[in-house]
Write an enzyme that holds these catalytic residues in place. Structure first.
Site, PDB file in Angstrom:
ATOM      1  N   ASP A   1      -0.561  -6.050   0.260  1.00 35.18           N
ATOM      2  CA  ASP A   1      -0.955  -4.655   0.439  1.00 35.18           C
ATOM      3  C   ASP A   1       0.000  -3.757  -0.348  1.00 35.18           C
ATOM      4  O   ASP A   1       0.505  -4.159  -1.392  1.00 35.18           O
ATOM      5  CB  ASP A   1      -0.958  -4.313   1.933  1.00 35.18           C
ATOM      6  CG  ASP A   1      -2.040  -3.314   2.296  1.00 35.18           C
ATOM      7  OD1 ASP A   1      -1.957  -2.170   1.824  1.00 35.18           O
ATOM      8  OD2 ASP A   1      -2.963  -3.669   3.047  1.00 35.18           O
TER       9      ASP A   1
ATOM     10  N   HIS B   1      -0.569   2.507   3.832  1.00 37.01           N
ATOM     11  CA  HIS B   1      -1.624   1.537   4.112  1.00 37.01           C
ATOM     12  C   HIS B   1      -1.055   0.180   4.519  1.00 37.01           C
ATOM     13  O   HIS B   1      -1.499  -0.435   5.501  1.00 37.01           O
ATOM     14  CB  HIS B   1      -2.510   1.403   2.867  1.00 37.01           C
ATOM     15  CG  HIS B   1      -3.779   0.657   3.080  1.00 37.01           C
ATOM     16  ND1 HIS B   1      -3.903  -0.690   2.820  1.00 37.01           N
ATOM     17  CD2 HIS B   1      -4.988   1.062   3.523  1.00 37.01           C
ATOM     18  CE1 HIS B   1      -5.138  -1.078   3.088  1.00 37.01           C
ATOM     19  NE2 HIS B   1      -5.814  -0.035   3.522  1.00 37.01           N
TER      20      HIS B   1
ATOM     21  N   SER C   1     -10.406  -2.328   5.953  1.00 35.36           N
ATOM     22  CA  SER C   1      -9.012  -2.706   5.722  1.00 35.36           C
ATOM     23  C   SER C   1      -8.203  -2.657   7.007  1.00 35.36           C
ATOM     24  O   SER C   1      -7.138  -3.262   7.093  1.00 35.36           O
ATOM     25  CB  SER C   1      -8.370  -1.785   4.680  1.00 35.36           C
ATOM     26  OG  SER C   1      -8.453  -0.447   5.113  1.00 35.36           O
TER      27      SER C   1
END
Length: 740
Positions: free
Chosen positions: A142, A205, A531
């Site tokens: 990520d 994220h 996600s």
């Protein structure tokens, strides 16, 4: 984070390039080559030397070689990535051992209550039985991680398993028994400088996904005072290994492969990838190819299914050895209600819940009242012709404009508040966001009613009532409108997505304070997307791996799928954004039920070589299958997609078709199962035998299923299921039928 940024699977290909002094364009290419016959490369230096032999002599003799050869892959593919000119690519194609070359693709990065919603409780049940994922290593590819967040504290964590070979690129004090590895792969992302970049998360994220999968218990978590409780990931005693492969909105393919290659070498047990690109044949899909290598070494791979729903055939990461995850809601909302001058009220959502917003009615205006679509979308610079000063402004969702950017435009134009209304495709699917002004996100139906009210009076008025956290939606889980849908383009004979999990308005760790309080150590945010559902399933896979260390990736996947829920909290069929029953292309096998997955009764197991006849049956050449399988392949045996021992059925049906499945008993010895069939409309199903008996644990049994068309039906697709039922277990296989 603005919602359109969550569409991490947008179809975009941007090869990284620079211009050489002599004017030739450099691009990053992924080069697949044959493994050299008669030589086994046990050291990375051996592999790198072999890969160098494919490069033009002037490159290998040049001082810039280090900059041009980016990665020499050891595990994920037989090949390398390099920055090459078109002329250099042509010369490589002439070398013995060359297989294929393609420009790299650009991937994109696509909680306090969700554990309890999934039936995970600290002092009882599956969490305790699985030791909270103790001893399992989850690798997360990520945007990196914020290592000092309390979700990643090493307190109370056991040491890493003896097999662990990874490393930490942070200061030694920033890694611990929770965060046991952190590495950055940016050779393609920073191809112009080739400077090392630490795996720190400057986006948020990666921190969010990592803590969702395996964050530890953190009390008193909340976002702007909402969703208050104890934040914890799915597998709180699992270890985390972080591979930063995304930089800003981009995740270069060669860097992703570099992270995958290292994760396999380091010794992870589970891989979590919340990123993707457009659907493509598997021999061109390097996430599929790298994941095949991982699964072959016993590593479970979970991937986000994409955020391009509700349109059909938008699902990503479709390979059958990957768990493909869709997104759905939990039973919590952070409510903000739009109240109109005529007394009508419409519930919506917002993380930002200002306590000082006056309850009295304010003038209400529709941003599209001037007839311009860009104004209706509250696009940047398009509210100049609309009088919004001091008013509540109704904006339409969409137009390719981030939700938070719409709010900024309203605020900059002098608006007092915003009501964001869905367009028809998004229906009742709303999201809680940390807006920059008082706002609420309401459904399409609510938006129509609000517009009708505006048109019914010369002085429309409205306000927003902020009601905080509300738990107990009986219709949850609801499939999110953005969750990508099947059927699969790459493999229509495999039903995708495989599963849905929590992916809407999920609280997890965040690197930055949302309220500007930089001294706060408890930084969390609420995010949405596949996600976010993906790391839920990654963490649950870690729990299952801890509870059943001998289970293969396919066995874990089967347990997850055959025990999934098709009914919501209310006990009725799970619905989608239209509030009508969701079809199998939205929910796959259903919604994850971790406790049931821990005791599935029967499993469908698939050995890695079982995929080869399936790949041959897709019509791939020997060479193309060899790229995926990492070895020389001769397609002597081919099977239809539906013949793969998969936990679901996706059937293209003419008059009739027969498939065979084999199940393994992982329940009790002396177990007897009887088949229960709910046939798709227009189809009859015959199962032989209709009873299965298992004298022993790990005993296998096979059965055949014949699908026959019984009548013409109005729809192209039809769906149903078959179920093997014992006194203790119900083993579900969802069925999709396409009439041809």
């Amino acid at each position: 984070m603005a919602f359109p940024h969550l569409f991490y699977a947008i179809i975009t290909v941007f090869p990284i390039f620079s211009i050489l002094a002599h004017g030739s364009e450099l691009k990053t290419y992924i080069v697949h080559v044959k493994r050299p016959e008669g030589r086994i490369h046990t050291q990375s230096d051996d592999t790198k030397s072999y890969h160098k032999s494919f490069l033009p002599v002037r490159m290998t003799n040049s001082s810039s070689e280090h900059e041009r050869l980016l990665y020499s892959y050891q595990n994920v593919i037989s090949g390398f990535s390099a920055r090459l000119t078109a002329e250099e690519v042509d010369s490589i194609k002439e070398k013995d051992g060359f297989i294929s070359v393609l420009p790299e693709r650009m991937y994109h990065p696509l909680t306090t209550h969700s554990p309890n919603f999934l039936g995970l409780y600290q002092e009882m049940g599956f969490w305790k039985q699985s030791n909270f994922g103790k001893g399992v290593v989850i690798g997360v590819l990520d945007t990196g991680i914020f290592p000092s967040h309390p979700s990643f504290s090493g307190e109370g964590m056991p040491p890493p398993p003896a097999k662990w070979k990874g490393k930490c690129e942070f200061k030694a004090t920033e890694c611990n028994n929770k965060l046991i590895g952190a590495r950055s792969f940016n050779l393609a992302a920073n191809a112009s400088t080739i400077e090392a970049e630490p795996p720190i998360d400057d986006d948020g994220h990666g921190t969010h996904t990592a803590s969702t999968a395996a964050g530890g218990f953190v009390q008193n978590a909340s976002v702007l005072g909402n969703a208050y409780g104890t934040a914890v990931g799915m597998a709180p005693l699992a270890h985390l290994a972080i591979y930063k492969v995304c930089f800003g909105p981009d995740c270069p393919e060669s860097d992703v492969l570099g992270g995958l290659d290292a994760a396999i070498e380091d010794g992870v047990d589970v891989l979590s990838l919340s990123l993707g690109n457009e659907s493509t044949p598997f021999y061109k899909d390097n996430i599929a190819i790298g994941s095949f290598a991982a699964v072959g070494k016993g590593i479970f791979v979970s991937c986000a299914g994409g955020n391009s729903g509700p349109s059909e055939q938008t699902i990503l990461n479709e390979a059958p050895w990957i768990l493909t995850v869709g997104a759905s809601t939990i039973d919590r909302s952070i409510r903000a209600t739009a109240k109109l001058g005529d007394g009508q009220e419409f519930d919506g959502e917002s993380v930002f819940q200002p306590k000082d917003f006056p309850p009295q009615l304010l003038p209400l205006v529709y941003a599209g009242s001037n007839g311009k679509q860009d104004s209706a979308f509250c696009a940047n610079g398009f509210l100049g012709g609309v009088d919004v000063k001091g008013k509540v402004v109704l904006c339409d969702r969409g137009g390719g404009i981030a939700i938070l950017d719409k709010g900024r435009e309203v605020k900059n134009a002098g608006g007092a508040a915003m009501i964001l209304a869905n367009q028809q495709p998004d229906g009742f699917s709303t999201i809680a966001e940390d807006h920059v002004l008082p706002a609420t996100h309401v459904s399409y139906t609510a938006g129509l009613n609000i517009k009708a009210y505006i048109n019914s009076t010369t002085s429309p008025m409205a306000t927003i009532l902020f009601k905080g956290t509300v738990i107990g939606d009986p219709l949850s889980p609801i499939v999110a409108s953005f969750s990508s849908r099947g059927p699969s383009l790459a493999t229509p004979g495999i039903l995708k997505p495989d599963i849905t999990g929590p992916g809407v308005s999920i609280l997890a760790a965040w690197p930055f304070p949302l309220d500007g309080n930089t001294n706060s150590k408890l930084k969390f945010n609420i995010e949405s997307g596949t996600s976010i559902s993906c790391p839920h399933l990654s963490g649950i896979a870690a729990l299952l791996k801890s509870a059943h260390p001998s289970w293969s990736p396919a066995a874990i996947k089967s347990a997850i799928m055959t025990t999934a829920d098709l009914e919501n909290v209310k006990g009725t069929a799970i619905v989608d954004q239209t509030l009508t029953p969701a079809n199998v292309f939205a929910i796959g096998a259903g919604h994850i039920n971790p406790s049931k997955a821990n005791d599935p009764g029967l499993i469908y197991d698939i050995a890695i070589d079982d995929y080869i006849p399936y790949l041959c049956g897709l019509g791939y050449t020997d060479e193309q299958v060899g790229i995926i399988a990492h070895k020389s392949v001769h397609c002597m045996t081919k099977i239809l997609e539906g013949q793969l021992d998969y936990p679901t059925f996706s059937v293209s049906l003419g008059p009739s078709q027969t498939f065979t499945r084999t199940v393994t008993n992982v329940g009790e010895p002396g177990s007897s199962y009887t088949v229960k069939i709910v046939p798709p409309p227009g189809v009859s199903i015959t199962v032989k035998p209709d009873n299965l008996y298992f004298a022993n644990v790990n005993q296998k049994a096979s059965y055949s299923v014949t699908f026959s068309r019984t009548s013409n039906v109005a729809n192209t697709f039809s769906q149903g299921y078959l179920q093997w039922v014992s006194t203790k277990h119900a083993v579900m296989s969802v069925i999709s039928v396409k009439f041809v």
